[in-house]
Scaffold this motif. Sequence first.
Motif, PDB file in Angstrom:
ATOM      1  N   VAL A  42       0.855  -1.198   0.000  1.00  0.00           N
ATOM      2  CA  VAL A  42       0.000   0.000   0.000  1.00  0.00           C
ATOM      3  C   VAL A  42       0.886   1.242   0.000  1.00  0.00           C
ATOM      4  O   VAL A  42       1.868   1.304   0.744  1.00  0.00           O
ATOM      5  CB  VAL A  42      -0.907   0.049   1.257  1.00  0.00           C
ATOM      6  N   ARG A  43       0.532   2.223  -0.813  1.00  0.00           N
ATOM      7  CA  ARG A  43       1.212   3.511  -0.766  1.00  0.00           C
ATOM      8  C   ARG A  43       0.160   4.593  -0.634  1.00  0.00           C
ATOM      9  O   ARG A  43      -0.847   4.587  -1.359  1.00  0.00           O
ATOM     10  CB  ARG A  43       2.005   3.726  -2.059  1.00  0.00           C
ATOM     11  N   VAL A  44       0.387   5.514   0.285  1.00  0.00           N
ATOM     12  CA  VAL A  44      -0.553   6.624   0.483  1.00  0.00           C
ATOM     13  C   VAL A  44       0.121   7.906   0.003  1.00  0.00           C
ATOM     14  O   VAL A  44       1.300   8.138   0.309  1.00  0.00           O
ATOM     15  CB  VAL A  44      -0.934   6.775   1.976  1.00  0.00           C
ATOM     16  N   PHE A  45      -0.613   8.699  -0.737  1.00  0.00           N
ATOM     17  CA  PHE A  45      -0.125  10.021  -1.146  1.00  0.00           C
ATOM     18  C   PHE A  45      -1.003  11.087  -0.517  1.00  0.00           C
ATOM     19  O   PHE A  45      -2.228  10.945  -0.469  1.00  0.00           O
ATOM     20  CB  PHE A  45      -0.178  10.168  -2.679  1.00  0.00           C
ATOM     21  N   ASP A  46      -0.366  12.143  -0.051  1.00  0.00           N
ATOM     22  CA  ASP A  46      -1.143  13.265   0.514  1.00  0.00           C
ATOM     23  C   ASP A  46      -0.400  14.566   0.227  1.00  0.00           C
ATOM     24  O   ASP A  46       0.834  14.621   0.321  1.00  0.00           O
ATOM     25  CB  ASP A  46      -1.328  13.085   2.029  1.00  0.00           C
ATOM     26  N   GLY A  47      -1.156  15.593  -0.099  1.00  0.00           N
ATOM     27  CA  GLY A  47      -0.551  16.886  -0.412  1.00  0.00           C
ATOM     28  C   GLY A  47      -0.024  17.621   0.806  1.00  0.00           C
ATOM     29  O   GLY A  47       0.824  18.502   0.687  1.00  0.00           O
ATOM     30  N   GLU A 116       3.347  15.815   1.037  1.00  0.00           N
ATOM     31  CA  GLU A 116       3.615  16.931   0.113  1.00  0.00           C
ATOM     32  C   GLU A 116       3.615  16.442  -1.339  1.00  0.00           C
ATOM     33  O   GLU A 116       4.415  16.869  -2.150  1.00  0.00           O
ATOM     34  CB  GLU A 116       4.938  17.611   0.461  1.00  0.00           C
ATOM     35  N   THR A 117       2.695  15.554  -1.617  1.00  0.00           N
ATOM     36  CA  THR A 117       2.619  14.942  -2.940  1.00  0.00           C
ATOM     37  C   THR A 117       1.158  14.894  -3.364  1.00  0.00           C
ATOM     38  O   THR A 117       0.380  14.081  -2.852  1.00  0.00           O
ATOM     39  CB  THR A 117       3.209  13.501  -2.887  1.00  0.00           C
TER      40      THR A 117
END
Length: 553
Positions: A42-47, A116-117
Amino acid sequence: MTSEGQAPREGGEIESYDVVVIGAGVSGMYALHHLRGMGLSVRVFDGARDIGGTWWYNRYPGARVDGPGSPFYGYTFSNELMEWDWAETQSEQSAVLEYLEHVAERFDLRRDIQFETWVEDAWYDEAAQRWTVETSTGVSATAQFLLCAVGALSTPNMPDIPGINDFGGEVYHTGRWPHEPVSFSGKRVAVIGTGSSGIQSIPEIARDADHVIVLQRTAQFSFPAGNRPITPEEMATARENFDALREKMRANPGGFPFDPREPRMALDDTPEQRRARYEELWQRGGFKFFLELYSDIAVSEEANATLADFVRDKIREIVHDSETAQKLMPEYFVMTKRPILDNGYYETFNRENVTLVDLREDPIERFTAASVVTRASEHPIDVLVLATGFDAISGSMLRLNPKGRDGLSLKERWSDRFHNYLGMSVAGFPNLFMIHGPGSPGVFYNMPLGAERQVNWLADFMRYLREQGVGAAEPTADSEASWGAEVSAIANATLFPRTDSWWTGANIPGKPRHFSAYLGGALYYQRLADTRSKSYEGFVFEPALQTEDAEAP
Ligand code: NA7
């Protein structure tokens, strides 16, 4: 993580996972924990710079939990997390964020989250049966499943008012509040918006500012939050009984730890009995107010008017200046906009340094570099606070705008209505799932618990698909249509769709206008269980391609 060496996109390698989760808020954090525990990569991306989602961004003065109140706004999957000490029933934003930071530490979540993505694009590759996401940092990733935990209240609504960009003072949106302290001391502040964020922040801002001008478009019904310290004894009781309380929460229509109430109709009581009941609930305050009300408030105009009149009388009682009180009189069916809990909102209008402008009679015409100009006057200001809410429920999915089969975008698919099945999936977008999306109970349910329950169901679904050798699953058009009809039928039996609100999409110009939340309470979870027990009825399945990634874990 399995890194596969696919053709790299310009500037970088494509990472490969079983599941990409977008969003590291309450839902995305739990999804990561649970899916990783099943052995999925699992990979999570968050700004954002860190975990928390809504609680990361909404750090405006006065930001607090309202329903269901602490300690029941939190995760239920681990009794250990009940060891957390909550200080107040309506916890401050900083307390909720500290709790979430503790969860992230305790379950070592950050190692699989890339902060930050921003995920800038997402598309489905039919031949590969996989989703690809492209991000703001140049990293791309593919995954069999795309789980959108993008938040029901996370895309700010920025008002389009002439000259607003020319305003030279400080400007803050409540949903994008800075991390550095904001001082209002000695300043003239204008606040646009009187939803929960405006009503929570205005009393706090008024305490510090030189002057506050409240620019109100719709007068609101607001109720006492009844915030109070949680005693050590209460925490001990909640901890000792948490297994039973969790069961109560799961059985309750809103996910609250309360026993079912005997249904009682407002119109069956005398006016005196009704007043006594409303008064008792008002004095106690808190979200329980709405849960212990009569059963006909949200369905009968006449019953609704009894509560609306009660609150209007309270406003008259609290606000000394009768002209101001008159401007504060709400006119819509009470409860048909998101109920608001406050800590002294109406009282704030008794302060010398607070002015109310009713935008219905005196609309904003424009901003200048140093003022806001309404039809009747010009108000010099130093700070503008935008408490103007969000493109809610569907807005963050529309902003992501994934591309499904045949390159069809979600914006195109949702141009007339937020088509979905079970509030979690959309035809033409195989293997894409939403948490708290349109068609789910979402904001009408205890949100951390709702997220856990949706994630658990989806995790079982993913396991089933992989065990059955299914590569792609999506709802049929028929199942979507009947789910949409069910959502609308339940809503249309109430007064909710008759008021302009972010629940109906009316706050965003051009948005399809329909009530998009599932109001059936616990029935929703029954529907999910039934679907699972009927081998996920309503979905169509495509066999998995014989690739490494399509094999069962
Ligand atoms: P809300 O509840 O959507 O409130 C936004 C407020 O801003 C509301 O009073 C709006 O008036 C007002 N608004 C929005 N746009 C404008 C413009 N252009 N001009 C004047 N006034 C405007 O958002 P909140 O952030 O307060 O709360 C969101 C949820 O977060 C809350 O319900 C909780 O669940 C937590 P309107 O009523 O549309 O006339």
